[in-house]
Every structure is written in C-alpha cells, then in structure tokens.
Design an enzyme around this catalytic site. Sequence first.
Site, PDB file in Angstrom:
ATOM      1  CE1 TYR A 240       0.402   1.706   4.557  1.00 51.73           C
ATOM      2  CE2 TYR A 240       1.010   0.019   4.429  1.00 51.73           C
ATOM      3  CZ  TYR A 240       0.859   0.758   5.356  1.00 51.73           C
ATOM      4  OH  TYR A 240       1.316   0.934   5.893  1.00 51.73           O
ATOM      5  CB  CYS A 241       1.662   3.973  -1.851  1.00 49.23           C
ATOM      6  SG  CYS A 241       0.562   3.932  -3.124  1.00 49.23           S
ATOM      7  NE  ARG A 242      -0.151  10.924  -1.437  1.00 49.62           N
ATOM      8  CZ  ARG A 242      -0.193  11.208  -2.297  1.00 49.62           C
ATOM      9  NH1 ARG A 242      -1.538  11.899  -2.032  1.00 49.62           N
ATOM     10  NH2 ARG A 242       0.030  11.403  -3.523  1.00 49.62           N
TER      11      ARG A 242
ATOM     12  N   GLY B  49      -2.421   4.969  -4.023  1.00 58.31           N
ATOM     13  CA  GLY B  49      -2.876   3.658  -5.139  1.00 58.31           C
ATOM     14  C   GLY B  49      -1.627   3.975  -5.835  1.00 58.31           C
TER      15      GLY B  49
ATOM     16  CG  MET C   4      -2.292   4.099   5.842  1.00 57.18           C
ATOM     17  SD  MET C   4      -1.070   4.457   5.969  1.00 57.18           S
ATOM     18  CE  MET C   4      -1.311   6.506   6.425  1.00 57.18           C
TER      19      MET C   4
END
Length: 93
Positions: free
Chosen positions: A50-52, A54, A78
């Site tokens: 995951y990231c900030r 997508g 997230m």
Amino acid sequence: MAAGTVVIDVRTPGEYAAGHLEDALNIDVQSSDFDSQVAALPTDGDYVVYCRSGSRSAAAAARLADLGFTSVTDAGAMSAATVSTGLPIVTTP
C-alpha cells in the site's frame, strides 16, 4: 488477511514515520535499491502493498510480479489498506 501475510508500505521513510499500518515493512518503491531490498524476501510468500493514494502500490505490485513474487495484493491507499487488512495505523515514536 491470512496469517503470515507480510504488509509492505512502499512510501518514503518520512511518510512511513508519520503513520503506517502496524507491523508493516517500509520499502520505498522509488528508492534505487527497491529490487535488492525485496530480493531478501521469499517470492512464494503472501504480500500486501500500500501507499498514500494507490499509485505507488500499483507500481510496486507490478514490480514484485516482474521479480517473480506469486502472491501480491495491491491494497491501494493506506485508508483502504487499514480496512482490508484490519490493521491499525500507528506512528513511529
């Protein structure tokens, strides 16, 4: 989420420190040594990235697949990842 699944936060160390999913590894997909860092992980494990927003998690999931990882889930942002994994967001002291 299955037991033994490894959660990977693919954001920068600064973003990770500000808040991340509990027990997530931090491997920045934009770092020059991303490939060598993930090479230490078994390719047959179960992974959630995951990231900030997508975008970076999608890139990381594709990169992991290219490197031979067989079970990678792109959890996107997230906020979505905390819902799908059930893990709380924590900060690094």
